[in-house]
Design a protein around this motif. Structure first.
Motif, short mmCIF file in Angstrom:
data_model
loop_
_atom_site.label_atom_id
_atom_site.label_comp_id
_atom_site.label_asym_id
_atom_site.label_seq_id
_atom_site.Cartn_x
_atom_site.Cartn_y
_atom_site.Cartn_z
N PRO A 1 6.70 -3.10 4.71
CA PRO A 1 5.66 -2.14 5.13
C PRO A 1 6.26 -0.78 5.50
O PRO A 1 7.47 -0.68 5.76
N LYS A 2 5.42 0.22 5.54
CA LYS A 2 5.87 1.57 5.89
C LYS A 2 5.61 1.90 7.35
O LYS A 2 5.81 3.04 7.79
N GLY A 3 5.16 0.89 8.11
CA GLY A 3 4.91 1.11 9.53
C GLY A 3 4.31 -0.13 10.15
O GLY A 3 4.18 -1.17 9.51
N PRO B 1 -7.20 -0.75 8.77
CA PRO B 1 -6.85 -0.14 7.49
C PRO B 1 -5.45 0.45 7.38
O PRO B 1 -4.98 0.71 6.28
N VAL B 2 -4.78 0.69 8.51
CA VAL B 2 -3.43 1.29 8.47
C VAL B 2 -2.42 0.32 9.09
O VAL B 2 -2.55 -0.07 10.25
N PHE B 3 -1.43 -0.09 8.28
CA PHE B 3 -0.39 -1.03 8.72
C PHE B 3 -1.03 -2.28 9.34
O PHE B 3 -0.79 -2.64 10.49
N PRO C 1 -2.79 -8.87 9.90
CA PRO C 1 -1.42 -9.37 9.96
C PRO C 1 -0.49 -8.94 8.82
O PRO C 1 0.69 -9.24 8.85
N THR C 2 -0.99 -8.27 7.78
CA THR C 2 -0.21 -8.15 6.55
C THR C 2 0.72 -6.95 6.48
O THR C 2 1.65 -6.93 5.68
N GLY C 3 0.47 -5.92 7.30
CA GLY C 3 1.26 -4.70 7.21
C GLY C 3 0.81 -3.77 6.11
O GLY C 3 1.36 -2.67 5.94
#
Length: 422
Positions: free
Chosen positions: A340-342, A182-184, A187-189
């Motif tokens: 992405p943010k991470g 659920p976080v980053f 494969p999608t980020g």
């Protein structure tokens, strides 16, 4: 293309070695791993040369749940990093996230337990569940904010209707489980929204199912003071419909330190953790990695891991910027992506008529650059026109150079396809 052909291509990709540039490995870079060497040497020296050390305790099997001091130090570290309270009693030592997932599924579930998964998802986890454990995997539709709760509920009801003997009554094993990142996401980020997380927890409680959150990239965040809240933090004991817990958080030091130390943790309520650390599996083996937990305990208590993790975030942020800035400047107009943010990955989407797998073969053979085609991440063989680009293992120069090669390869590839149709 069928599943076996994709499987063959994936195995070839994982084994392929040459001097080119690969955007496939979702692992720490060499520079990051080099920094671990001195830290491990110092920590090991402190432990082994401590005149007060209990050698018998150090080299025995260790507590089933994991060394108490380590769990306390880990709880303090995670509390600071997450910005959320983590209790040592809710932590259990594992030999990494993969082993943690294996333990969860074999002890809290069985072969009759369906596991509902994202589409796309982490490609090796889905294969481990399906092929190694012989557990039925059922893909559920999602979007950029995660698995869609209404689609999950519909899939659960459909499965129950087909299997007349399925019961949602509480027992020692769950009748259904959900595996998600659920976080980053790998494969999608992408990261699940707060609303999405809350709804998934409500579905889990309603149908008495287990949500297994692979929380391995959470601490590699780039924009905010704290990472996004983990799914577990929405399963609150103070909620009126709380029944002891429906969520487990599966963590690892593989992304924030080194994969080879084989150390991780499961976080969750006693109702879910106790069956695992009281199982015959842990009764026989004790702590899954007792010695390394002792070593890591020193790195946690000394603040060395906190400093290292902060440095990692700065370093990986630069690598992400190198990738995304190059995309912004040079990418073809028909490529789509989000920054992405991470985490370790950027998900790129090509036009629908483009086969990412076919493009990969072209880029690999002519330009010595590779990536992971989206179809390899999809249990339904979807995402055919998408690609996962991992930036974690490459330095900034290699990222820029490799991406420019990939863009050039795409231009040549699409031109050749047009010539074929002419």
């Amino acid at each position: 293309m069928n599943h076996q052909e994709v499987e063959n291509e994936l195995r070839f990709l994982m084994q392929w070695r040459n001097n080119g540039i690969s955007f496939i490995p979702g692992s720490p870079g060499v520079e990051m791993l080099n920094a671990c060497s001195k830290m491990l040497l110092n920590a090991s020296d402190k432990i082994l040369n401590d005149p007060n050390i209990n050698i018998g305790n150090l080299f025995k099997y260790g507590e089933n749940q994991g060394d108490q001091e380590f769990r306390e130090n880990l709880a303090h570290f995670l509390t600071d990093e997450y910005g959320d309270d983590v209790k040592s009693s809710n932590l259990m030592v594992t030999a990494g996230a993969t082993q943690g997932l294996h333990a969860i599924l074999t002890i809290l579930c069985d072969k009759k337990t369906p596991v509902f998964i994202e589409d796309p998802t982490y490609f090796l986890a889905s294969r481990m569940i399906k092929d190694d454990l012989q557990i039925n995997t059922i893909p559920v539709q999602g979007d950029e904010t995660g698995m869609i709760p209404e689609c999950l509920e519909k899939a659960l009801v459909s499965y129950k209707d087909q299997k007349q003997n399925v019961t949602c009554e509480p027992s020692s094993r769950f009748w259904a489980a959900v595996y998600l990142v659920p976080v980053f996401s790998n494969p999608t980020g992408w990261t699940y929204t707060e609303e999405r997380c809350k709804k998934l927890v409500l579905v889990a409680r309603k149908y008495n199912i287990l949500l297994i959150a692979e929380d391995v990239y959470n601490l590699i965040y780039f924009q905010d003071a704290c990472p996004p809240k983990r799914l577990l933090s929405y399963d609150l004991a103070t909620d009126p419909d709380y029944t002891g817990g429906n969520v487990l958080s599966n963590g690892t030091f593989s992304k924030i330190f080194a994969p080879s130390i084989r150390l991780g943790w499961i976080e969750g309520p006693a109702k879910l953790l106790c069956p695992i650390y009281e199982s015959f599996l842990t009764w026989s083996g004790g702590s899954f990695n007792h010695y390394m937990a002792k070593v890591m305990s020193h790195l946690l208590s000394s603040g060395a891991l906190t400093e290292h993790t902060e440095w990692l975030r700065v370093s990986y942020k630069k690598r992400l910027a190198a990738l995304c800035d190059t995309l912004d400047e040079y990418k073809p107009t028909d490529w789509q992506y989000h920054r992405p943010k991470g985490g370790f990955f950027v998900w790129v989407t090509f036009p629908e008529h483009i086969s990412a797998l076919e493009f990969l073969r072209f880029a690999r053979e002519r330009y010595d650059v590779t990536f992971l085609p989206g179809i390899c991440c999809s249990p339904t063989l979807g995402s055919k026109n998408s690609a996962r680009l991992a930036f974690s293992s490459l330095n900034e120069d290699a990222i820029v150079s490799g991406l420019k090669k990939l863009i050039l390869a795409y231009e040549k590839f699409t031109k050749s396809k047009k010539n074929e149709l002419a």
